[in-house]
Design an enzyme around this catalytic site. Sequence first.
Site, PDB file in Angstrom:
ATOM      1  N   HIS A  25       0.847  -1.210   0.000  1.00 42.28           N
ATOM      2  CA  HIS A  25       0.000   0.000   0.000  1.00 42.28           C
ATOM      3  C   HIS A  25       0.875   1.250   0.000  1.00 42.28           C
ATOM      4  O   HIS A  25       1.348   1.685   1.054  1.00 42.28           O
ATOM      5  CB  HIS A  25      -0.919  -0.007   1.226  1.00 42.28           C
ATOM      6  CG  HIS A  25      -1.917   1.096   1.223  1.00 42.28           C
ATOM      7  ND1 HIS A  25      -3.197   0.938   1.695  1.00 42.28           N
ATOM      8  CD2 HIS A  25      -1.848   2.386   0.809  1.00 42.28           C
ATOM      9  CE1 HIS A  25      -3.862   2.076   1.570  1.00 42.28           C
ATOM     10  NE2 HIS A  25      -3.047   2.980   1.040  1.00 42.28           N
ATOM     11  N   ASN A  64      -4.921   6.581  -6.915  1.00 44.77           N
ATOM     12  CA  ASN A  64      -5.454   7.951  -6.790  1.00 44.77           C
ATOM     13  C   ASN A  64      -4.460   8.986  -7.336  1.00 44.77           C
ATOM     14  O   ASN A  64      -4.030   9.897  -6.642  1.00 44.77           O
ATOM     15  CB  ASN A  64      -5.878   8.265  -5.352  1.00 44.77           C
ATOM     16  CG  ASN A  64      -4.747   8.196  -4.341  1.00 44.77           C
ATOM     17  OD1 ASN A  64      -3.726   7.551  -4.561  1.00 44.77           O
ATOM     18  ND2 ASN A  64      -4.927   8.877  -3.225  1.00 44.77           N
ATOM     19  N   HIS A  94     -10.369   0.980   1.113  1.00 49.24           N
ATOM     20  CA  HIS A  94     -10.209   2.101   2.045  1.00 49.24           C
ATOM     21  C   HIS A  94     -11.584   2.264   2.686  1.00 49.24           C
ATOM     22  O   HIS A  94     -12.538   2.646   2.011  1.00 49.24           O
ATOM     23  CB  HIS A  94      -9.790   3.347   1.253  1.00 49.24           C
ATOM     24  CG  HIS A  94      -9.820   4.620   2.033  1.00 49.24           C
ATOM     25  ND1 HIS A  94      -8.683   5.327   2.340  1.00 49.24           N
ATOM     26  CD2 HIS A  94     -10.851   5.345   2.547  1.00 49.24           C
ATOM     27  CE1 HIS A  94      -9.012   6.419   3.012  1.00 49.24           C
ATOM     28  NE2 HIS A  94     -10.322   6.456   3.157  1.00 49.24           N
ATOM     29  N   ASN A 133      -4.971   9.625   7.144  1.00 52.17           N
ATOM     30  CA  ASN A 133      -6.286   9.003   7.092  1.00 52.17           C
ATOM     31  C   ASN A 133      -6.132   7.500   6.836  1.00 52.17           C
ATOM     32  O   ASN A 133      -5.578   7.140   5.797  1.00 52.17           O
ATOM     33  CB  ASN A 133      -7.098   9.653   5.966  1.00 52.17           C
ATOM     34  CG  ASN A 133      -8.546   9.246   6.017  1.00 52.17           C
ATOM     35  OD1 ASN A 133      -8.999   8.677   7.009  1.00 52.17           O
ATOM     36  ND2 ASN A 133      -9.277   9.505   4.942  1.00 52.17           N
ATOM     37  N   ASP A 155       1.489   2.755   3.716  1.00 55.84           N
ATOM     38  CA  ASP A 155       0.619   3.823   3.191  1.00 55.84           C
ATOM     39  C   ASP A 155       1.468   5.074   2.925  1.00 55.84           C
ATOM     40  O   ASP A 155       1.033   6.202   3.205  1.00 55.84           O
ATOM     41  CB  ASP A 155      -0.556   4.131   4.130  1.00 55.84           C
ATOM     42  CG  ASP A 155      -1.686   4.896   3.432  1.00 55.84           C
ATOM     43  OD1 ASP A 155      -1.574   5.157   2.214  1.00 55.84           O
ATOM     44  OD2 ASP A 155      -2.673   5.246   4.103  1.00 55.84           O
TER      45      ASP A 155
HETATM   46  O1  DOR Z   1      -3.362   9.474   4.688  1.00 54.77           O
HETATM   47  C1  DOR Z   1      -3.769   9.197   3.580  1.00 54.77           C
HETATM   48  N1  DOR Z   1      -3.159   9.629   2.472  1.00 54.77           N
HETATM   49  N2  DOR Z   1      -4.854   8.451   3.495  1.00 54.77           N
HETATM   50  C2  DOR Z   1      -5.457   8.229   2.327  1.00 54.77           C
HETATM   51  O2  DOR Z   1      -6.450   7.573   2.328  1.00 54.77           O
HETATM   52  C3  DOR Z   1      -4.941   8.818   1.093  1.00 54.77           C
HETATM   53  C4  DOR Z   1      -3.516   9.113   1.198  1.00 54.77           C
HETATM   54  C5  DOR Z   1      -3.048  10.029   0.117  1.00 54.77           C
HETATM   55  O3  DOR Z   1      -3.293   9.749  -1.059  1.00 54.77           O
HETATM   56  O4  DOR Z   1      -2.391  11.029   0.432  1.00 54.77           O
HETATM   57 ZN    ZN Z   2      -6.582   4.820   2.295  1.00 56.81          ZN
HETATM   58 ZN    ZN Z   3      -3.404   4.973   0.909  1.00 58.03          ZN
END
Ligand code: DOR
Ligand code: ZN
Ligand code: ZN
Length: 429
Positions: free
Chosen positions: A61, A95, A180, A279, A306
């Site tokens: 991730h 994204n 998510h 997040n 993440d």
């Molecule tokens: O902290 C986060 N950053 N959570 C997410 O769901 C998206 C991610 C981002 O793309 O910056």
């Molecule tokens: Zn996420």
């Molecule tokens: Zn993410």
Amino acid sequence: MTVIIKNAGVLSNEGSLERKHIAIEGGRITAIESELEVLGEAAEIIDAAGKLLIPGLIDMHVHLREPGFEHKETVETGSRSAAKGGFTTIACMPNTRPVTDSPEVVNFVKDKAREAGLVKVLPYAAITKGELGRELTDFTALKEAGAIGFTDDGVGVQSAQMMKDAMKIAAGLDMPVIAHCEDNSLVEGCAVAEGSFADKHGLKGIPNESEAIHVGRDILLAEATGVHYHVCHVSTEQSVRLIRQAKQIGIKVTAEVCPHHLLLSEEDIPGLDANWKMNPPLRSRRDVEACIEGLLDGTLDIIVTDHAPHSAEEKAKGMLLAPFGIVGFETAFPLLYTAFVATGKWDLALLVQRMTADPARIFRLDAGSLAVGATADLTLIDLDTEKEVDPATFASKGKNTPFTGWKLKGWPVMTWVDGKTVWTEQDAL
Ligand code: DOR
Ligand code: ZN
Ligand code: ZN
């Protein structure tokens, strides 16, 4: 051309460290021996005395930001950051801009990764076009292009019907759905979790149910459709409980957790500094303990970073306006090693397994093992030298971390992908 890594500390099947000499040829491990003499000649010999050699870390991730947000990160800078952090395989989120919702964007990311020539980059494709939640993407075409799973990471899929349709199609293609989990109606205008920090600063807090409601809904949909359902960045006690129960009754659910959700709670946030905004948010101490327990008993299968780079300007907008996310590649292993293994709380073998063999198993990757015949994706780690986290040294464009100044051990010093060196820490060997 044979490369030999001599005198490395290697984890045995029983979890103890043994001194071994490893031969690599043609991108694979060709021998692991206790006596150096039996390995014969080599074009290159690396002396790994006193260091730990493990399978290359796998991060399922990450956000590489290309195409569209190259000021935050590119496939190349993200790949270098990953290699420096000891990762050899990473799976990147869709994204981007445009969103990875077409075979063209999947191919673009794969091309960029090939040009960078550092780590293995596995692209996810979006569940819905533009990640807007309105219309499904063409799963068959995206799978053919090389997408390894479907996710709208960054946002939750708000419609249960949309998620069910996605799961049905993914199940038919033998592909996982990665979620998510976030119900938008519960989080509007929130930057941090419910709790003492939000109260102190007069902020509206993100409740635990915003995540767990989707986890519960999706577990039921996974049961109905038979898909492999994977839960992103689990951060609440309630999600851990729901996933544990679902596994007990045989539903095909797997889950991941991030280092920051194992190490930090909302009580640790020092002030209105957006380097602590991500997040899902940092939650209560109780949630942290539940995530740790879940990781130890296998309810949470794997650790992911993440990795979410943002520019300094974006993060300077303050707690409410700055984007969510922190970088993760270059601190993940040292953070967890220092907090949990060096303190005697976890076995080293467990930490390594949750970052190598377990992600390889649940996503069916040819990676994650250190054995004769296995791919020579390897990471060498210095378990002894203590260094402070300094974002200025990051290979990532993103410097957004809450861990600045933390004194850590367990720093990766050399990384190989298919037997080729992709990172060497100067002066470490
Ligand atoms: O902290 C986060 N950053 N959570 C997410 O769901 C998206 C991610 C981002 O793309 O910056
Ligand atoms: Zn996420
Ligand atoms: Zn993410």
